[in-house]
Motif scaffolding. Structure first.
Motif, PDB file in Angstrom:
ATOM      1  N   TYR A   1     -76.030  16.564  78.572  1.00 36.70           N
ATOM      2  CA  TYR A   1     -74.977  17.202  77.790  1.00 36.70           C
ATOM      3  C   TYR A   1     -73.909  16.139  77.581  1.00 36.70           C
ATOM      4  N   LYS A   2     -73.655  15.787  76.329  1.00 32.45           N
ATOM      5  CA  LYS A   2     -72.882  14.583  76.020  1.00 32.45           C
ATOM      6  C   LYS A   2     -71.536  14.521  76.723  1.00 32.45           C
ATOM      7  N   SER A   3     -70.794  15.615  76.701  1.00 30.98           N
ATOM      8  CA  SER A   3     -69.452  15.574  77.252  1.00 30.98           C
ATOM      9  C   SER A   3     -69.422  15.592  78.772  1.00 30.98           C
TER      10      SER A   3
ATOM     11  N   GLY B   1     -69.343  19.980  81.835  1.00 28.49           N
ATOM     12  CA  GLY B   1     -68.454  19.037  81.191  1.00 28.49           C
ATOM     13  C   GLY B   1     -67.013  19.158  81.632  1.00 28.49           C
TER      14      GLY B   1
ATOM     15  N   SER C   1     -76.488  18.855  68.515  1.00 29.10           N
ATOM     16  CA  SER C   1     -75.463  17.816  68.597  1.00 29.10           C
ATOM     17  C   SER C   1     -74.792  17.730  69.959  1.00 29.10           C
ATOM     18  N   SER C   2     -74.914  18.768  70.767  1.00 28.09           N
ATOM     19  CA  SER C   2     -74.254  18.765  72.084  1.00 28.09           C
ATOM     20  C   SER C   2     -74.991  17.934  73.117  1.00 28.09           C
ATOM     21  N   VAL C   3     -76.241  17.590  72.844  1.00 29.98           N
ATOM     22  CA  VAL C   3     -77.049  16.888  73.836  1.00 29.98           C
ATOM     23  C   VAL C   3     -77.678  15.638  73.242  1.00 29.98           C
TER      24      VAL C   3
ATOM     25  N   VAL D   1     -78.153  22.766  76.678  1.00 28.47           N
ATOM     26  CA  VAL D   1     -77.537  22.741  75.345  1.00 28.47           C
ATOM     27  C   VAL D   1     -76.134  23.347  75.370  1.00 28.47           C
ATOM     28  N   LYS D   2     -75.941  24.385  76.180  1.00 29.81           N
ATOM     29  CA  LYS D   2     -74.646  25.069  76.240  1.00 29.81           C
ATOM     30  C   LYS D   2     -73.685  24.459  77.258  1.00 29.81           C
ATOM     31  N   GLY D   3     -74.150  23.460  78.000  1.00 28.63           N
ATOM     32  CA  GLY D   3     -73.253  22.776  78.920  1.00 28.63           C
ATOM     33  C   GLY D   3     -73.245  23.278  80.333  1.00 28.63           C
TER      34      GLY D   3
END
Length: 309
Positions: free
Chosen positions: A256-258, A38, A129-131, A88-90
């Motif tokens: 990963y959303k961001s 991200g 929520s991160s993904v 999940v952790k980016g």
């Protein structure tokens, strides 16, 4: 499971070969630093340790690049038990997943959802929520229990249920994780009452070895993926699954959303809108049988689908 997610005739590296969780690890295939998924500089696209998933990851990577986005490839990481936390952790921004296996293995092993719609609805509710998942494709690659035509004829096998009275005489081969997965030996016992005489574990993705063991009779059943070209070429028999032990396994981007903006999401959803199971079968034949390079196969498909740069 999965499902997944192929592939057919190439031995995979051990799960630990490049499956570390350190986001700053060097990519063993490209030699470049992965950085953070991200960080706004490069989208890290990852893959599991079997050729079909690596091909799908290459398709995603080229689709993103065609939109002017910078991509870092981090392929051949390992099984879901290894790579999921990295997403999940980016540490990974984009990953080609198989929705049913993602839900059953990583998100909610107790889920009973089997249809594409139900699986995706649960994933949207239960993923960290991160993904998030993007659009699922029509393309599907399911786990199966497959036997040779000779074994099917000898024991009159058509469905998984037919294994119950004879499995005690048979050995099954699969990736080592198949032993403890609900969509594996655990589910075969609880759903169908099937218990094999012997389980022969292999490294995840080592389908070439698994096929040899099936064909030479060392094992009489094998957990093959349904897009494996050998199933058609060697006239193998995929046992039907009337109780839907193996859920829908649509190819679906996990992101990963961001790490992804709207341009990236549009590119990935564009792939999902075009990709079919028949496409996967055709591409896997080129990759496995014709020994074509994955990057070339991916580029050819993207161009034919109108998604190339």
């Amino acid at each position: 499971m999965y499902a997944g997610a192929a592939f057919g005739l190439i031995a995979a590296l051990a799960l630990t070969a490049c499956g570390g969780g350190d986001d700053s690890d060097s990519n063993p295939l490209t030699g470049s630093s992965t950085g953070s998924a991200g960080d706004g500089k490069s989208i890290v696209v990852g893959s599991a340790n079997f050729p079909e998933n690596q091909l799908l990851a290459e398709i995603y990577a080229q689709a993103l690049e065609s939109k002017g986005l910078k991509v870092t490839r981090k392929f051949d990481i390992g099984a879901r038990e290894v790579y999921y936390d990295q997403v999940v952790k980016g540490g990974i921004g984009v990953f080609p997943e198989y929705n049913g296996a993602l839900l059953a293995v990583a998100v909610d092993p107790k889920s009973t959802a089997t249809s594409t719609e139900d699986i995706n609805a649960e994933l949207k509710k239960k993923l960290p929520s991160s993904v998030e998942i993007l659009d699922s494709s029509e393309a599907e690659d399911k786990d199966s229990v497959t036997v040779t035509s000779e074994t099917a004829a000898k024991y009159n096998l058509k469905t998984l249920a037919d294994l119950k009275p004879v499995a005690g005489e048979l050995a099954i081969g699969a990736g080592s994780e198949f032993k403890t997965r609900t969509q594996g030996l655990v589910g075969l016992k609880s759903v169908y009452g099937v218990e094999f005489k012997k389980f022969q574990p292999l490294d995840a993705g080592a389908q070439s070895t698994l096929l040899k063991l099936l064909q030479n009779g060392t094992v009489q059943a094998a957990n093959l993926y349904t897009t494996d070209p050998a199933i058609v070429e060697d006239k193998l028999v995929v046992l039907e699954d009337p109780k839907n032990l193996f859920s829908s396994q649509n190819v679906t981007p996990l992101v990963y959303k961001s790490a992804v903006n709207d341009t990236a999401k549009t590119a990935l959803n564009g792939v999902s809108a075009k990709l079919t199971t028949e496409d996967l079968l055709d591409m896997m034949k080129k990759l496995v049988d014709d020994k074509e390079d994955a990057a070339d196969v991916a580029k050819e498909w993207l161009t034919s689908a109108g998604l190339g740069s």
